[in-house]
Scaffold this motif. Structure first.
Motif, PDB file in Angstrom:
ATOM      1  N   ALA A  34       0.740  -1.308  -0.172  1.00 29.44           N
ATOM      2  CA  ALA A  34      -0.068  -0.148  -0.125  1.00 29.44           C
ATOM      3  C   ALA A  34       0.777   1.316  -0.092  1.00 29.44           C
ATOM      4  N   SER A  35       1.688   1.182   0.668  1.00 28.65           N
ATOM      5  CA  SER A  35       2.902   2.567   0.959  1.00 28.65           C
ATOM      6  C   SER A  35       3.466   2.620  -0.290  1.00 28.65           C
ATOM      7  N   ARG A  36       3.886   1.601  -1.071  1.00 26.79           N
ATOM      8  CA  ARG A  36       4.557   1.742  -2.400  1.00 26.79           C
ATOM      9  C   ARG A  36       3.710   2.295  -3.436  1.00 26.79           C
ATOM     10  N   PHE A  37       2.381   1.858  -3.520  1.00 29.48           N
ATOM     11  CA  PHE A  37       1.493   2.589  -4.488  1.00 29.48           C
ATOM     12  C   PHE A  37       1.110   4.061  -4.127  1.00 29.48           C
ATOM     13  N   ALA A  38       1.120   4.435  -2.593  1.00 33.95           N
ATOM     14  CA  ALA A  38       0.749   5.680  -2.500  1.00 33.95           C
ATOM     15  C   ALA A  38       1.758   6.697  -2.561  1.00 33.95           C
ATOM     16  N   ALA A  39       3.173   6.246  -2.574  1.00 32.55           N
ATOM     17  CA  ALA A  39       4.258   6.872  -2.712  1.00 32.55           C
ATOM     18  C   ALA A  39       4.891   6.861  -4.027  1.00 32.55           C
ATOM     19  N   GLY A  40       4.305   5.761  -4.976  1.00 35.34           N
ATOM     20  CA  GLY A  40       5.123   5.709  -6.174  1.00 35.34           C
ATOM     21  C   GLY A  40       6.570   4.852  -6.144  1.00 35.34           C
ATOM     22  N   GLN A  41       6.742   4.381  -5.165  1.00 34.91           N
ATOM     23  CA  GLN A  41       7.975   3.653  -5.091  1.00 34.91           C
ATOM     24  C   GLN A  41       8.248   2.405  -5.736  1.00 34.91           C
ATOM     25  N   GLY A  42       8.877   2.324  -7.049  1.00 40.35           N
ATOM     26  CA  GLY A  42       8.887   1.098  -7.829  1.00 40.35           C
ATOM     27  C   GLY A  42       7.485   0.761  -8.617  1.00 40.35           C
ATOM     28  N   VAL A  43       6.796   1.603  -8.531  1.00 40.46           N
ATOM     29  CA  VAL A  43       5.340   1.387  -9.222  1.00 40.46           C
ATOM     30  C   VAL A  43       4.780   2.792  -9.359  1.00 40.46           C
ATOM     31  N   GLU A  44       3.880   2.943 -10.445  1.00 40.45           N
ATOM     32  CA  GLU A  44       3.410   4.164 -10.580  1.00 40.45           C
ATOM     33  C   GLU A  44       2.432   4.636  -9.533  1.00 40.45           C
ATOM     34  N   VAL A  45       2.309   6.033  -9.285  1.00 37.88           N
ATOM     35  CA  VAL A  45       1.361   6.133  -8.107  1.00 37.88           C
ATOM     36  C   VAL A  45       0.111   5.889  -8.323  1.00 37.88           C
ATOM     37  N   ASP A  46      -0.705   5.064  -7.505  1.00 40.20           N
ATOM     38  CA  ASP A  46      -2.014   4.570  -7.723  1.00 40.20           C
ATOM     39  C   ASP A  46      -2.779   4.682  -6.356  1.00 40.20           C
ATOM     40  N   LEU A  47      -3.417   5.564  -6.099  1.00 45.51           N
ATOM     41  CA  LEU A  47      -4.129   6.021  -4.880  1.00 45.51           C
ATOM     42  C   LEU A  47      -5.257   4.796  -4.383  1.00 45.51           C
ATOM     43  N   VAL A  48      -5.736   4.383  -5.469  1.00 45.56           N
ATOM     44  CA  VAL A  48      -6.831   3.452  -5.188  1.00 45.56           C
ATOM     45  C   VAL A  48      -6.373   1.952  -4.769  1.00 45.56           C
ATOM     46  N   GLU A  49      -5.105   1.736  -5.465  1.00 51.03           N
ATOM     47  CA  GLU A  49      -4.544   0.333  -5.214  1.00 51.03           C
ATOM     48  C   GLU A  49      -4.078   0.503  -3.721  1.00 51.03           C
ATOM     49  N   ALA A  50      -3.530   1.734  -3.215  1.00 53.11           N
ATOM     50  CA  ALA A  50      -2.943   1.864  -1.978  1.00 53.11           C
ATOM     51  C   ALA A  50      -4.052   1.739  -1.012  1.00 53.11           C
ATOM     52  N   HIS A  51      -5.454   2.283  -1.345  1.00 57.15           N
ATOM     53  CA  HIS A  51      -6.196   2.448  -0.352  1.00 57.15           C
ATOM     54  C   HIS A  51      -6.801   0.791  -0.183  1.00 57.15           C
ATOM     55  N   PHE A  52      -6.897   0.056  -1.585  1.00 51.73           N
ATOM     56  CA  PHE A  52      -7.341  -1.181  -1.288  1.00 51.73           C
ATOM     57  C   PHE A  52      -6.186  -2.007  -0.431  1.00 51.73           C
ATOM     58  N   TRP A  53      -5.161  -2.005  -0.664  1.00 53.48           N
ATOM     59  CA  TRP A  53      -4.018  -2.810   0.194  1.00 53.48           C
ATOM     60  C   TRP A  53      -4.044  -2.349   1.429  1.00 53.48           C
ATOM     61  N   PHE A  54      -4.313  -1.228   1.836  1.00 53.12           N
ATOM     62  CA  PHE A  54      -4.521  -0.590   3.375  1.00 53.12           C
ATOM     63  C   PHE A  54      -5.685  -1.303   4.042  1.00 53.12           C
ATOM     64  N   LYS A 104     -13.292   1.432  -2.215  1.00 50.30           N
ATOM     65  CA  LYS A 104     -14.213   0.693  -1.217  1.00 50.30           C
ATOM     66  C   LYS A 104     -14.701  -0.355  -1.937  1.00 50.30           C
ATOM     67  N   THR A 105     -15.220  -0.223  -3.212  1.00 50.92           N
ATOM     68  CA  THR A 105     -15.965  -0.976  -4.074  1.00 50.92           C
ATOM     69  C   THR A 105     -14.974  -2.336  -4.423  1.00 50.92           C
ATOM     70  N   LYS A 106     -13.745  -2.005  -4.722  1.00 45.59           N
ATOM     71  CA  LYS A 106     -12.833  -2.934  -5.002  1.00 45.59           C
ATOM     72  C   LYS A 106     -12.634  -3.812  -3.665  1.00 45.59           C
ATOM     73  N   PHE A 107     -12.580  -3.312  -2.830  1.00 45.50           N
ATOM     74  CA  PHE A 107     -12.295  -3.948  -1.409  1.00 45.50           C
ATOM     75  C   PHE A 107     -13.402  -4.883  -0.983  1.00 45.50           C
ATOM     76  N   LYS A 108     -14.613  -4.537  -1.147  1.00 44.13           N
ATOM     77  CA  LYS A 108     -16.061  -5.004  -0.921  1.00 44.13           C
ATOM     78  C   LYS A 108     -15.824  -6.124  -2.068  1.00 44.13           C
TER      79      LYS A 108
END
Length: 204
Positions: free
Chosen positions: A132-152, A187-191
């Motif tokens: 989640a932190s990597r997606f939020a910060a774009g560390q080694g991946v493109e920034v993706d806040l939806v993915e970050a939210h999902f993994w958190f 949230k829909t993705k997590f559900k």
């Protein structure tokens, strides 16, 4: 020395991997014996040489932190790798960390994410948080806040109360930078994940 130690030593001398590992734990944590990291290392090494994944993980931890031996990231990486390939999620997460920071092996964000994801899929909290932190910060991946939210959110499943609080704060902070539609999508993705109604692709 207590009878249990004598019995374990007898079993260990016969090559019993569980006895070797248990003795390693006793010496590492000072249970029934005086704490002795070098002795712990010796017993873990014997169990690791016989292929016990958890012994390889514990041995790697000792090498990573220089307990009972000189700090050696290369040996730590080697034993984490062995245990990770045997499916140990703790080893997978720690191997991801070493890849992420280039300790004991060549830095690789791709390898780090691979091992984090392997551990995360087994429910390892820290690995899920790391993704989640990597997606939020774009560390080694493109920034993706939806993915970050999902993994958190995935990290909240089975988390301790302290870790729940840690994740909730991270989600609260993340949502300050997300559009309402993006939050709804996450949230829909997590559900959907919880419902098992779709295969989740993480981009990892």
């Amino acid at each position: 020395m207590k009878k249990s130690i004598a019995f374990l030593e007898e079993q260990a001398a016969a090559g019993d991997t569980n006895a070797l590992f248990t003795l390693g734990q006793f010496y590492e944590f000072g249970k029934e014996v005086e704490q002795d990291f070098s002795q712990a290392l010796r017993y873990y090494q014997k169990a690791a040489d016989l292929g016990l994944a958890v012994a390889r993980y514990n041995l790697a931890v000792l090498y990573e932190h220089g307990r009972g031996t000189e700090q050696d990231y290369q040996k730590a990486a080697m034993y984490y790798q062995q245990a990770a390939e045997q499916g140990d999620p703790w080893a997978q997460n720690n191997l991801g960390y070493l890849y992420s920071h280039g300790k004991g092996l060549t830095q690789s964000d791709a390898h780090a994410m691979h091992w984090y994801k392997s551990a995360a899929e087994q429910g390892h909290f820290q690995a899920q948080y790391n993704i989640a932190s990597r997606f939020a910060a774009g560390q080694g991946v493109e920034v993706d806040l939806v993915e970050a939210h999902f993994w958190f959110n995935r990290a909240t499943i089975g988390a301790t109360a302290l870790n729940q609080e840690r994740v909730n704060k991270a989600i609260e902070h993340l949502e300050r930078y997300m559009e309402p539609d993006a939050i709804f999508l996450a949230k829909t993705k997590f559900k959907d994940y919880l419902d098992g109604s779709s295969d989740i692709e993480t981009g990892a």
